[in-house]
Design an enzyme around this catalytic site. Structure first.
Site, PDB file in Angstrom:
ATOM      1  N   SER A 204       0.839  -1.201   0.000  1.00 31.36           N
ATOM      2  CA  SER A 204       0.000   0.000   0.000  1.00 31.36           C
ATOM      3  C   SER A 204       0.874   1.252   0.000  1.00 31.36           C
ATOM      4  CB  SER A 204      -0.906   0.007   1.234  1.00 31.36           C
ATOM      5  OG  SER A 204      -1.445   1.296   1.394  1.00 31.36           O
TER       6      SER A 204
ATOM      7  N   HIS B   4      -1.106  -1.132  -4.297  1.00 30.03           N
ATOM      8  CA  HIS B   4      -2.392  -0.786  -3.689  1.00 30.03           C
ATOM      9  C   HIS B   4      -2.471   0.732  -3.493  1.00 30.03           C
ATOM     10  CE1 HIS B   4      -5.961  -1.834  -1.247  1.00 30.03           C
ATOM     11  NE2 HIS B   4      -5.578  -0.855  -0.426  1.00 30.03           N
TER      12      HIS B   4
ATOM     13  N   ASP C 142      -4.665   3.798  -2.071  1.00 30.77           N
ATOM     14  CA  ASP C 142      -5.759   4.168  -1.167  1.00 30.77           C
ATOM     15  C   ASP C 142      -6.231   5.589  -1.436  1.00 30.77           C
ATOM     16  OD1 ASP C 142      -6.055   1.854   0.573  1.00 30.77           O
ATOM     17  OD2 ASP C 142      -4.024   2.310   1.260  1.00 30.77           O
TER      18      ASP C 142
ATOM     19  N   MET D  12      -8.767   8.479  -0.477  1.00 29.79           N
ATOM     20  CA  MET D  12      -9.651   8.893   0.637  1.00 29.79           C
ATOM     21  C   MET D  12     -10.132  10.310   0.417  1.00 29.79           C
ATOM     22  SD  MET D  12      -7.305   7.544   3.735  1.00 29.79           S
ATOM     23  CE  MET D  12      -6.727   5.842   3.815  1.00 29.79           C
TER      24      MET D  12
ATOM     25  N   HIS E 166      -8.209   1.252  -4.346  1.00 32.22           N
ATOM     26  CA  HIS E 166      -9.179   1.089  -3.263  1.00 32.22           C
ATOM     27  C   HIS E 166      -9.815   2.451  -2.986  1.00 32.22           C
ATOM     28  CE1 HIS E 166      -9.666   0.080   1.342  1.00 32.22           C
ATOM     29  NE2 HIS E 166     -10.824   0.214   0.738  1.00 32.22           N
TER      30      HIS E 166
ATOM     31  N   MET F 144     -11.979   4.841  -1.088  1.00 29.08           N
ATOM     32  CA  MET F 144     -12.679   5.101   0.179  1.00 29.08           C
ATOM     33  C   MET F 144     -13.326   6.470   0.038  1.00 29.08           C
ATOM     34  SD  MET F 144      -9.757   3.538   2.646  1.00 29.08           S
ATOM     35  CE  MET F 144      -8.608   3.565   1.295  1.00 29.08           C
TER      36      MET F 144
ATOM     37  N   MET G 223     -11.749  -5.436   5.186  1.00 32.22           N
ATOM     38  CA  MET G 223     -10.966  -4.468   5.970  1.00 32.22           C
ATOM     39  C   MET G 223     -10.695  -5.034   7.362  1.00 32.22           C
ATOM     40  SD  MET G 223     -10.356  -1.995   3.955  1.00 32.22           S
ATOM     41  CE  MET G 223      -9.477  -1.040   5.183  1.00 32.22           C
TER      42      MET G 223
ATOM     43  N   ASP H 153      -6.954  -6.260   4.115  1.00 30.90           N
ATOM     44  CA  ASP H 153      -6.314  -4.940   4.091  1.00 30.90           C
ATOM     45  C   ASP H 153      -6.360  -4.276   5.461  1.00 30.90           C
ATOM     46  OD1 ASP H 153      -5.294  -2.492   3.338  1.00 30.90           O
ATOM     47  OD2 ASP H 153      -7.082  -1.840   2.240  1.00 30.90           O
TER      48      ASP H 153
END
Ligand code: DX5
Ligand code: ZN
Length: 216
Positions: free
Chosen positions: A8, A33, A35, A37, A66, A68, A137, A175
Site C-alpha cells: 500500500s 495498492h 488508497d 480517501m 481502493h 474510500m 478491511m 487490508d
C-alpha cells in the site's frame, strides 16, 4: 501456491515517491495498492489524480485501486484510465453496487467490493457471484499503521464459506495491519491477496518483507 502481495503506497515516502516506486518495480510485489480517501466517507484525505498519474507513469506493476470515497460511481471512468488491475468500491458507500460492478467489469478490470470491520459478510450474499474480489478491511479505513482487528480471522473463514456455498470465483483480499505474524492464519483461512503498508515500507528491507508475504 503463493499469495498475491499488494504493497500500500500510502505508507511510502511522499517526499521521494520515485524511489519507493522504483523499489517496488524491482520487487516481487504483484500490484500497487492505491488508497484514495475523500475526507467524507473516511476521516482522512490521502491523494488524488495528479499523484496517481505520477505513480502510474513510473510503475511497471498494475494498480489495485481502493476507493474510500462517497458515491464512488462518480469517478469509475477516471480510475479505469490507469493500468488498473482491480477497482474496489465500498459496499457501505455505494447505492447501486451491482451497476457499478458491471461497469468496472465491462472495461475488463477486476471489480472489488470492500467491507468495513462492522459489516457482516452475509451482506455480500446477493452480489458475491458478480464480484471478482472482496477486500475485507481488518482495520477501520482511513489510516495506515493501525492495529489489526483479530475478529478478521474468523471473518475470512465466513467469507470463504460464503464464496464456496455460492460457487463464486471471487478472491479474498485482506487490508489493514497485515504482517508476517497474522498473514499465515489469514491465508490458511482463505485469503489470497495481502495488502501491507507499514510492514513493508517502514522496514529496512522491503524486498525481504514482500518475499516473506509472497511465500505464505
Ligand atoms: C486503510 C487502507 C490500507 C492501509 C494499509 O484505510 O485501506 O490499505 O494503507 O496500511 P497498513 O498495512 O499499514 O495498515
Ligand atoms: Zn486499502
Amino acid at each position: 501456491m503463493s499469495s498475491i502481495v499488494a504493497p500500500s503506497i500510502l505508507s511510502a515516502d511522499f517526499g521521494n515517491l520515485a524511489k519507493d516506486i522504483s523499489m517496488l518495480n524491482s520487487s516481487n510485489a504483484d500490484w500497487i495498492h492505491i488508497d484514495v480517501m475523500d475526507g467524507n466517507y473516511v476521516p482522512n484525505i490521502s491523494f488524488g489524480m495528479p499523484v496517481i498519474d505520477y505513480i502510474d507513469s513510473l510503475s511497471n506493476k498494475p494498480l489495485d485501486i481502493h476507493l474510500m470515497i462517497s458515491k464512488p460511481e462518480r469517478y469509475i471512468e477516471r480510475f479505469l484510465d490507469y493500468n488498473t488491475k482491480v477497482l474496489t468500491v465500498h459496499l457501505e458507500a455505494s447505492k447501486h453496487l451491482h451497476r457499478t460492478i458491471e461497469e468496472i467489469k465491462s472495461r475488463g478490470v477486476m471489480a472489488g467490493v470492500a467491507i468495513n470491520p462492522h459489516t457482516d459478510v452475509n451482506h455480500l450474499s446477493e452480489i458475491i457471484k458478480d464480484v471478482d474480489l472482496v477486500c475485507l478491511m481488518s482495520v477501520n479505513p482511513g489510516f495506515s499503521g493501525q492495529k489489526f482487528i483479530e475478529n478478521s480471522f474468523s471473518k475470512v473463514k465466513k467469507l470463504k464459506n460464503l464464496i464456496l456455498t455460492k460457487k463464486s470465483k471471487c478472491e479474498i483480499q485482506v487490508d489493514g495491519g497485515v504482517n508476517i505474524k497474522n498473514a499465515k492464519e489469514l491465508v490458511k483461512n482463505g485469503a489470497e491477496i495481502l495488502v501491507a503498508g507499514n510492514y513493508i515500507f517502514k522496514s529496512n528491507n522491503p524486498h525481504e518483507k514482500i518475499n516473506l508475504l509472497k511465500k505464505i
